[in-house]
Design a protein around this motif. Structure first.
Motif, mmCIF file in Angstrom:
data_model
loop_
_atom_site.group_PDB
_atom_site.id
_atom_site.type_symbol
_atom_site.label_atom_id
_atom_site.label_comp_id
_atom_site.label_asym_id
_atom_site.label_seq_id
_atom_site.Cartn_x
_atom_site.Cartn_y
_atom_site.Cartn_z
ATOM 1 N N UNK A 1 0.730 -0.981 -0.263
ATOM 2 C CA UNK A 1 -0.050 0.320 0.232
ATOM 3 C C UNK A 1 1.197 1.287 0.100
ATOM 4 N N UNK A 2 0.518 2.146 -0.552
ATOM 5 C CA UNK A 2 1.043 3.433 -0.749
ATOM 6 C C UNK A 2 1.145 5.252 0.308
ATOM 7 N N UNK A 3 1.875 5.446 0.961
ATOM 8 C CA UNK A 3 1.913 5.709 2.263
ATOM 9 C C UNK A 3 0.541 7.200 2.330
ATOM 10 N N UNK A 4 -0.070 7.593 1.476
ATOM 11 C CA UNK A 4 -1.322 8.761 0.720
ATOM 12 C C UNK A 4 -2.124 7.754 0.513
ATOM 13 N N UNK A 5 -2.486 6.612 0.341
ATOM 14 C CA UNK A 5 -3.877 5.612 1.306
ATOM 15 C C UNK A 5 -4.459 5.949 1.891
ATOM 16 N N UNK A 6 -6.002 5.570 1.601
ATOM 17 C CA UNK A 6 -6.034 6.205 3.542
ATOM 18 C C UNK A 6 -6.573 5.314 4.514
ATOM 19 N N UNK A 7 -6.791 5.467 5.625
ATOM 20 C CA UNK A 7 -7.746 3.914 6.494
ATOM 21 C C UNK A 7 -8.884 4.783 7.290
ATOM 22 N N UNK A 8 -10.504 4.202 7.515
ATOM 23 C CA UNK A 8 -10.687 4.480 8.504
ATOM 24 C C UNK A 8 -10.662 4.263 9.678
ATOM 25 N N UNK A 9 -9.921 3.394 9.827
ATOM 26 C CA UNK A 9 -9.722 2.697 11.239
ATOM 27 C C UNK A 9 -8.500 1.892 11.400
ATOM 28 N N UNK A 10 -7.648 1.857 12.242
ATOM 29 C CA UNK A 10 -6.812 0.936 11.941
ATOM 30 C C UNK A 10 -5.635 0.996 13.761
ATOM 31 N N UNK A 11 -4.911 -0.054 13.943
ATOM 32 C CA UNK A 11 -4.038 -0.355 15.014
ATOM 33 C C UNK A 11 -2.865 -0.675 14.745
ATOM 34 N N UNK A 12 -1.824 0.589 14.870
ATOM 35 C CA UNK A 12 -0.237 0.144 14.754
ATOM 36 C C UNK A 12 0.419 0.301 16.289
ATOM 37 N N UNK A 13 1.200 -0.132 16.213
ATOM 38 C CA UNK A 13 2.239 0.173 17.544
ATOM 39 C C UNK A 13 3.662 -0.396 17.118
ATOM 40 N N UNK A 14 4.930 -0.424 17.930
ATOM 41 C CA UNK A 14 6.269 -0.320 17.650
ATOM 42 C C UNK A 14 6.719 -1.850 18.323
ATOM 43 N N UNK A 15 7.194 -2.407 17.540
ATOM 44 C CA UNK A 15 6.643 -4.289 18.057
ATOM 45 C C UNK A 15 8.303 -4.460 18.872
ATOM 46 N N UNK A 16 8.076 -4.762 19.971
ATOM 47 C CA UNK A 16 9.040 -5.099 20.432
ATOM 48 C C UNK A 16 8.139 -5.686 21.526
ATOM 49 N N UNK A 17 8.176 -7.735 21.134
ATOM 50 C CA UNK A 17 7.289 -8.405 21.689
ATOM 51 C C UNK A 17 8.888 -9.379 22.397
ATOM 52 N N UNK A 18 7.744 -10.207 22.550
ATOM 53 C CA UNK A 18 8.706 -11.671 23.808
ATOM 54 C C UNK A 18 8.160 -12.416 23.297
ATOM 55 N N UNK A 19 9.039 -13.844 22.924
ATOM 56 C CA UNK A 19 8.773 -15.389 22.546
ATOM 57 C C UNK A 19 8.061 -15.704 23.915
ATOM 58 N N UNK A 20 7.486 -16.733 24.459
ATOM 59 C CA UNK A 20 6.953 -16.985 25.094
ATOM 60 C C UNK A 20 6.082 -18.524 25.204
#
Length: 239
Positions: A68-87
């Protein structure tokens, strides 16, 4: 640059999708200032988005995957900066058992957390919605009714997304909201069912939830939401 890895950022709410407020109110480029990993949808509920390592992919209703291009648009989204851990390493689980195992690993139903499951899957069933790209938009229930369903057997890839506490239903979709993208980027979508072969589970818990609202969108400002109907339609469309 040090990123905030404790915050789950969300643009829009699930509730605004219910009556068909599907106009794109934030660009993908703006969204990426708040995370490098996540899920969402494009204007008009057009397809399923998976953000991975700063790249955003759409799975459309024909099953095609594209970046997807940066200028496309969203009505809804969730994001975070990944820093997960193996469980855990998980093998031979159906979808219900998988969700139970993830919930048990976290040990609480009252926090937001990100899920990333990387490995092989005996079976994955996904969907992608064929939304309109221009107004007028249909309701969430009507748009979801036109979804396409896809199946893949013995596929390698990543199942990722979020768990949201029931307390925040309406703003979010309570429970798990997960998308899939194959390692070869040829298959994906919103997860309906899965059979885990052998995969590694990563979890990232969040202490903060940032909700960004489309306050300049006239339709959102004027809508009168039916709370009970909102929760019914979200449950029907998202699970």
């Amino acid at each position: 640059m040090t990123h905030d890895t404790q915050t789950l950022y969300q643009h829009g709410t699930l509730a605004l999708l219910v009556p068909g407020l599907l106009a794109g109110t934030q660009t993908v480029g703006e969204l990426m200032h708040h995370g490098d990993t996540g899920i969402g949808t494009l204007t008009g509920l057009n397809g399923e988005l998976i953000m991975r390592a700063g790249h955003v992919y759409q799975v459309n209703a024909d099953g095609a995957v594209r970046e997807v291009d940066a200028d496309e648009r969203v009505p809804f989204a969730n994001v975070h900066f990944q820093d997960d851990h193996q469980v855990a390493t998980l093998t031979g689980l159906d979808y219900a058992a998988l969700c139970d195992q993830i919930a048990a690993a976290v040990g609480t139903q009252n926090i937001f957390y990100a899920v990333r499951l990387v490995g092989t899957f005996a079976h994955v069933q996904t969907r992608a919605v064929r939304g309109r790209t221009t107004p007028p938009f249909a309701t969430l229930a009507a748009t979801a009714a036109t979804q396409s369903i896809f199946n893949a057997e013995h596929v390698e890839g990543t199942l990722s997304g979020y768990y949201s506490p029931a307390l925040y239903g309406g703003a979010t979709s309570p429970g798990f909201h997960l998308h899939f993208l194959s390692a070869d980027r040829q298959f994906g979508g919103h997860v309906l069912d899965a059979q885990v072969g052998n995969a590694t589970l990563f979890i990232q818990e969040f202490s903060d939830f940032q909700l960004h609202l489309p306050t300049t969108d006239a339709s959102f400002r004027q809508e009168q939401f039916d709370t009970a109907q909102v929760l019914r339609d979200i449950n029907q469309a998202e699970h």
